[in-house]
Design an enzyme around this catalytic site. Sequence first.
Site, PDB file in Angstrom:
ATOM      1  N   TRP A  98      -6.531  -1.016   5.045  1.00 46.45           N
ATOM      2  CA  TRP A  98      -6.675  -0.618   6.445  1.00 46.45           C
ATOM      3  C   TRP A  98      -6.035   0.752   6.688  1.00 46.45           C
ATOM      4  O   TRP A  98      -6.489   1.523   7.519  1.00 46.45           O
ATOM      5  CB  TRP A  98      -6.007  -1.669   7.350  1.00 46.45           C
ATOM      6  N   HIS A  99      -4.985   1.052   5.917  1.00 47.03           N
ATOM      7  CA  HIS A  99      -4.224   2.270   6.177  1.00 47.03           C
ATOM      8  C   HIS A  99      -4.940   3.544   5.779  1.00 47.03           C
ATOM      9  O   HIS A  99      -4.512   4.635   6.158  1.00 47.03           O
ATOM     10  CB  HIS A  99      -2.858   2.208   5.486  1.00 47.03           C
ATOM     11  N   GLY A 100      -6.002   3.431   5.008  1.00 46.45           N
ATOM     12  CA  GLY A 100      -6.717   4.655   4.688  1.00 46.45           C
ATOM     13  C   GLY A 100      -7.761   4.410   3.630  1.00 46.45           C
ATOM     14  O   GLY A 100      -7.664   3.472   2.835  1.00 46.45           O
TER      15      GLY A 100
END
Lengths: 372, 461
Positions: free
Chosen positions: B318-320
């Site tokens: 989700w973070h990148g």
Amino acid sequence: MKAKKVMLIVIAAMIAVCSVWTLFAPKDLFLDKENRPAASAPKPSVQALFDGTLTEDIEDYLIDRFPARENLMSIYAVICKAMGKTEVNGVYLCDDGYYIEEPGRDKDYGKLVNAVNALEEANPDVHFMVMTPPTAVTVLADKLPDGAYAGSQREDYQKIRASLNEDIAFIDCLPALEDAASAYQVYYRTDHHWTTYGAFAAYLELCREEGFEVPGISDYNLEDVTDSFLGTVDAKVSDPSADPDTITTIDNNVPVTVEFPGHSEETLYNSKYLTERDKYSFFLDNINDRIVITQQEPLPSAKGKTLLVIKDSYANCFVPFLTANYEKIIVLDTRYYMYGASSVIEAEGVTDCLVLYNLNTADTDTGIAGIY
Amino acid sequence: MVFSSIFFLFFFLPAFFLCYYLVPGKAKNVILLLASIIFYAWGEPKYVILLVISSVVDYINGRMMEKFDGNDRVRKIFLIVSVVINLSLLGIFKYSGLFIDTIDFIPGISINNPNLPLPIGISFFTFQTMSYSIDVYRREVKAEHNFLNYMTYVSMFPQLIAGPIVRYKDVSAELSCRKITFDLASDGFIRFGMGLFKKVIIANGIGLLWDNCLENVGSLSFASAWLGAVAFAFKIYFDFSGYSDMAIGLGKMMGFKYPENFNYPYIADSVTDFWRRWHITLSSWFKSYVYIPLGGSRKGTARTVLNLIIVWGLTGFWHGASWNYLLWGAFFAAVLILEKFVFAKIIEKTPSVVRHIVTIFLILVSWVIFAVEDFSSMGFYLKSMFTFTGGICDGFFWYSLRNYGVILIAATLLSGPLYPELRKRVKGVYWAKCIVFAVLFVISVVFLLKNTYNPFLYFRF
């Protein structure tokens, strides 16, 4: 509760004053300290809106007009210093009041070397000299904060030297500058240029290399033209306690005629700039695409010699020394001179050519593309 | 638009609040929605359409689930539609580039990468709208009838682009009726100011140190590499939590109570504890909508392990859109599984100091995996942290300590509950407190103006 209310009212008022001030600031504004015009008013267009440049332009416009901007920058510097920082906004705060820019990494000088080599090959009858003075970060490295990254100018300097054509004379000014640094101030404390003394040390090296008579500093009439010079590096830091520099000029008693674009003078200096912030522009009248300097009475030793100087602004305080050695000197700023150095060499019967770029910007100077 | 810009602070925000406070109750949502759309469109107007699509889809889904209240099959279909559309938006606009680049590595395959710019905040608003649909499906909230209110919920600008992830049920009552008092609004402003200070002075300040370390990757000494990891840990915490503080503060000024997002994560005594304190709204989102539906820890050890791997893989990703984030998630999955199943008893007996040190050690290692996207640089960096190939200590370390020492100390102090403690202990002296705040606010503006260094981290999320 009362304290909170007062505080909120004060902050709200500050915000209101700042935004109104910024909105009503003049559209045309010159930012003296940064030596550039303030960002111009954004031009709204559908394209600018959609590619995001409009909003960036708006932010730039506002930042440049924020009230007391330059004073606020000084507050920033003061806070950084109070926090014990030895680097502010990409500038090292060095011993003896020197401000020295943090050097870039992985610099590539191939473009410069290739251009000079190509120009030399195309003009085999011309005697070529190259000088790439290192900047304060190298020569005055002992003044840098402990552990600060000092760059790689020494290696780069030797690499450039080794990759130039054999027929090109490399003027080895680094040892000369290091020697002179113990006796004289060879770089400005607040500016990225060398001083007249630094240029002189390099000039002596050129004299030795070229077999000219080697003068002493006492052979010149020296004059301090200003003692309130705060240069470009100071502008980056905005340190209110910066100690201004002195600008010294030399007179070698060789009368010259200097043709600037559109007018002719008998001096290489323009004292108009001494009253402005950008005082280094005093030398060679700031930026001109082409200047021609001619000895009024050709000296016997200089007769028939025509020098072409391809350079950055480091040459501006160096050229005054050369007027004793060449009957005619043509100074090109290849950022703005569009017809190429070769055409000048042919048309003017150039016998010698000096390429002078300081190492800090010799990789990125936009004039390099115009050399050959 | 970002909070830490002159336009936002001195023009957008004053103009917005002037209008917001002047108009009567019902119209406040109209002002908020308009402002939010301008805020979102600032710099990248075309992606407003995604925001609208996401809102319309989930609004309709909510209404439909309500309409077919008795028919669970139909309700399920609408839920699936919502999840599929939202995940597709994420897949197309956030991950497609990465997948195409990865597939292109296979010999003989060459797909043109459209290189879509990442729509700001897409990871946040798609998660918000999904949470709404799922909650309606579970009958935990009633479907919103007023589209204006719903769109306002999805797009409200304080938390639109960097969280916290606000669930619909957190604010559903406030969306139709909220009270704004001077106390709440002034507290909100102070919270905003503290967030600005954290972002502009601490995070941006220490970020320079991390950038310097990255420039030297490959030649870092042991001490410098660890100092760099500490710098990044502070940078990301103060940046992210500063942003959350600003969002929560602005929410308060408008009468919303957003959930807290950070609770002094670096004082955690285990990685499990860390994740209860770090980006709380995200981890609780994954817990409610992924981990528990998968069975959580109720279906035996093997299943729990699998569930943890799934959840942390997703959290990382989700973070990148880069594989290192997946590795980062996997790292946490491994650590959390070990904490839960292997070392639980040992950890219990370990003295608190050791637990804290081990936790910080693991978190610092994880930040390097997070921060260095390129695997070969990451390898170099980790090598410097665990071997002495670059020497134990070098001039760069002392230089950095000299230049960033004060910020490092401030960041260390502010990473613990210093401020609430001071508030509890130092009674009175209201004038002094107000002056301190005002001075910090002015300094933040000064640092903001020194705009040569003001990067925004969250465009990757």
